[in-house]
Design a protein around this motif. Structure first.
Motif, short mmCIF file in Angstrom:
data_model
loop_
_atom_site.label_atom_id
_atom_site.label_comp_id
_atom_site.label_asym_id
_atom_site.label_seq_id
_atom_site.Cartn_x
_atom_site.Cartn_y
_atom_site.Cartn_z
N MET A 75 0.84 -1.20 0.00
CA MET A 75 0.00 0.00 0.00
C MET A 75 0.88 1.25 0.00
N ILE A 76 0.41 2.27 -0.70
CA ILE A 76 1.07 3.58 -0.69
C ILE A 76 0.14 4.57 0.01
N GLU A 77 0.72 5.35 0.91
CA GLU A 77 -0.03 6.42 1.56
C GLU A 77 0.69 7.74 1.35
N ILE B 31 -2.07 17.35 0.04
CA ILE B 31 -2.77 16.22 -0.59
C ILE B 31 -2.62 14.97 0.27
N ASP B 32 -3.75 14.33 0.56
CA ASP B 32 -3.78 13.06 1.29
C ASP B 32 -4.41 12.00 0.40
N GLY B 33 -3.99 10.75 0.60
CA GLY B 33 -4.62 9.65 -0.13
C GLY B 33 -3.94 8.34 0.15
N SER B 34 -4.58 7.26 -0.27
CA SER B 34 -3.98 5.93 -0.14
C SER B 34 -4.31 5.12 -1.38
N PHE B 35 -3.40 4.22 -1.72
CA PHE B 35 -3.52 3.41 -2.93
C PHE B 35 -3.25 1.96 -2.55
N GLN B 36 -4.19 1.08 -2.92
CA GLN B 36 -4.17 -0.29 -2.43
C GLN B 36 -3.58 -1.28 -3.44
N PRO B 37 -2.98 -2.38 -2.97
CA PRO B 37 -2.46 -3.42 -3.87
C PRO B 37 -3.60 -4.03 -4.69
N GLY B 38 -3.29 -4.34 -5.95
CA GLY B 38 -4.27 -4.96 -6.82
C GLY B 38 -5.35 -4.01 -7.30
N GLU B 39 -5.14 -2.71 -7.11
CA GLU B 39 -6.14 -1.70 -7.47
C GLU B 39 -5.53 -0.70 -8.43
N LEU C 265 4.50 7.09 2.15
CA LEU C 265 4.75 5.83 2.86
C LEU C 265 4.52 4.65 1.92
N TYR C 266 5.53 3.81 1.80
CA TYR C 266 5.44 2.57 1.05
C TYR C 266 5.40 1.42 2.05
N ASP C 267 4.19 0.85 2.22
CA ASP C 267 4.01 -0.19 3.23
C ASP C 267 4.62 0.23 4.56
N GLY C 268 4.31 1.45 4.94
CA GLY C 268 4.73 1.98 6.24
C GLY C 268 6.10 2.61 6.28
N ILE D 1 -2.35 -6.41 -15.77
CA ILE D 1 -1.09 -6.60 -15.04
C ILE D 1 -1.27 -6.28 -13.57
N THR D 2 -2.03 -5.22 -13.27
CA THR D 2 -2.30 -4.87 -11.88
C THR D 2 -3.02 -5.99 -11.16
N ASP D 3 -4.05 -6.54 -11.79
CA ASP D 3 -4.81 -7.64 -11.19
C ASP D 3 -3.97 -8.90 -11.05
N GLU D 4 -3.23 -9.21 -12.10
CA GLU D 4 -2.47 -10.46 -12.15
C GLU D 4 -1.37 -10.51 -11.10
N TYR D 5 -0.64 -9.40 -10.93
CA TYR D 5 0.51 -9.39 -10.02
C TYR D 5 0.23 -8.67 -8.70
N LYS D 6 -1.03 -8.24 -8.52
CA LYS D 6 -1.43 -7.54 -7.28
C LYS D 6 -0.54 -6.33 -7.01
N ILE D 7 -0.26 -5.58 -8.07
CA ILE D 7 0.57 -4.38 -7.97
C ILE D 7 -0.28 -3.21 -7.47
N THR D 8 0.34 -2.31 -6.75
CA THR D 8 -0.30 -1.04 -6.40
C THR D 8 -0.02 -0.07 -7.55
N THR D 9 -1.04 0.22 -8.35
CA THR D 9 -0.86 1.00 -9.57
C THR D 9 -1.48 2.38 -9.45
#
Length: 249
Positions: free
Chosen positions: A1-3, A20-28, A59-62, A183-191
């Protein structure tokens, strides 16, 4: 996850990003949208370390990328894949060597390991038969696919795409969107995708952040995009649709 937390950036007397605030989830597949000059590309550059924000955290995975020691920053960079707006291919290298380049620079793999990884990445984007061609010999859409292959060759946890459909016709744009989503779905990347393309918003926008004059004015997904009560967003959507209609004529 990226925050991202309270990201602010000023150039001279112009505030480009304002908290700017936000979060980005793996596989999304997350999109950052907005018109030209709204700060979306600067936000991406802050996230990948090309620009240092005046305030905030990434933050990259904390792990706080901005305050981490050099070894941690290098480790995080190795987990990133980036597709630049102009593809940024080396004109003097063929397709295969362009894709292998990050492995040459950032790993201690053997030549056989690097070759296997580059072959696999090109196969994944459907370019296994174009490995020996030069960038000048391939189309704009193929260049984008080479850029994607290079971005995923390190098996990244985080994928950043800056205007991946820039300069492409609508049909090719759809294919590039589909490839990024697959590719995002297949490898569960945070895109994270920076775009102003309406088709991208509706087709792959699992999460969408709208920036206007450096501020985040709206956040949602493709299902709620058309029902926003934010005037600036509605004007942006209308202008985008109008441009698409003109392009079809």
């Amino acid at each position: 996850m990226i925050e991202i937390k309270n990201i602010a950036k000023t150039f001279g007397d112009r505030q480009v990003l304002a908290g700017i605030d936000g979060s980005f989830q793996p596989g999304e597949t997350s999109l950052v949208i907005g018109g030209s000059g709204t700060g979306k590309s600067v936000l991406l550059k802050c996230m990948i370390g090309l620009v240092t924000p005046d305030e905030g955290e990434v933050l990259y995975d904390g792990r706080n990328f901005l305050t981490a020691d050099e070894n941690t920053r290098k480790a995080i960079r190795r987990e990133m894949g980036v597709l630049f707006q102009g593809s940024a291919l080396f004109d003097s290298k063929n397709v295969f060597d362009n894709v292998r380049f990050p492995l040459d620079m950032l790993t201690q793999m053997s030549e056989d390991e690097k070759a296997d990884r580059a072959h696999a990445s090109l196969q994944r984007v459907g370019l296994e038969n174009a490995e020996q061609r030069m960038p000048s010999e391939i189309s704009g859409g193929m260049k984008k696919r080479v850029g994607i292959a290079r971005a995923i060759v390190m098996n990244p946890k985080y994928l950043f795409c800056d205007e991946p459909n820039s300069g492409l016709d609508p049909l090719t744009s759809i294919k590039i969107d589909q490839l990024i989503k697959e590719i995002t779905d297949e490898y569960k990347i945070t895109t994270v995708v920076i775009t102003h393309d309406m088709n991208s918003m509706m087709e792959i926008g699992e999460k969408i952040m709208f920036l206007f004059e450096g501020h985040k004015l709206w956040e949602g997904n493709s299902d709620t995009l058309a029902h926003s009560d934010v005037k600036e967003l509605n004007e942006f959507i209308y202008a985008n649709k109008l441009l698409r209609e003109l392009e079809r004529k």
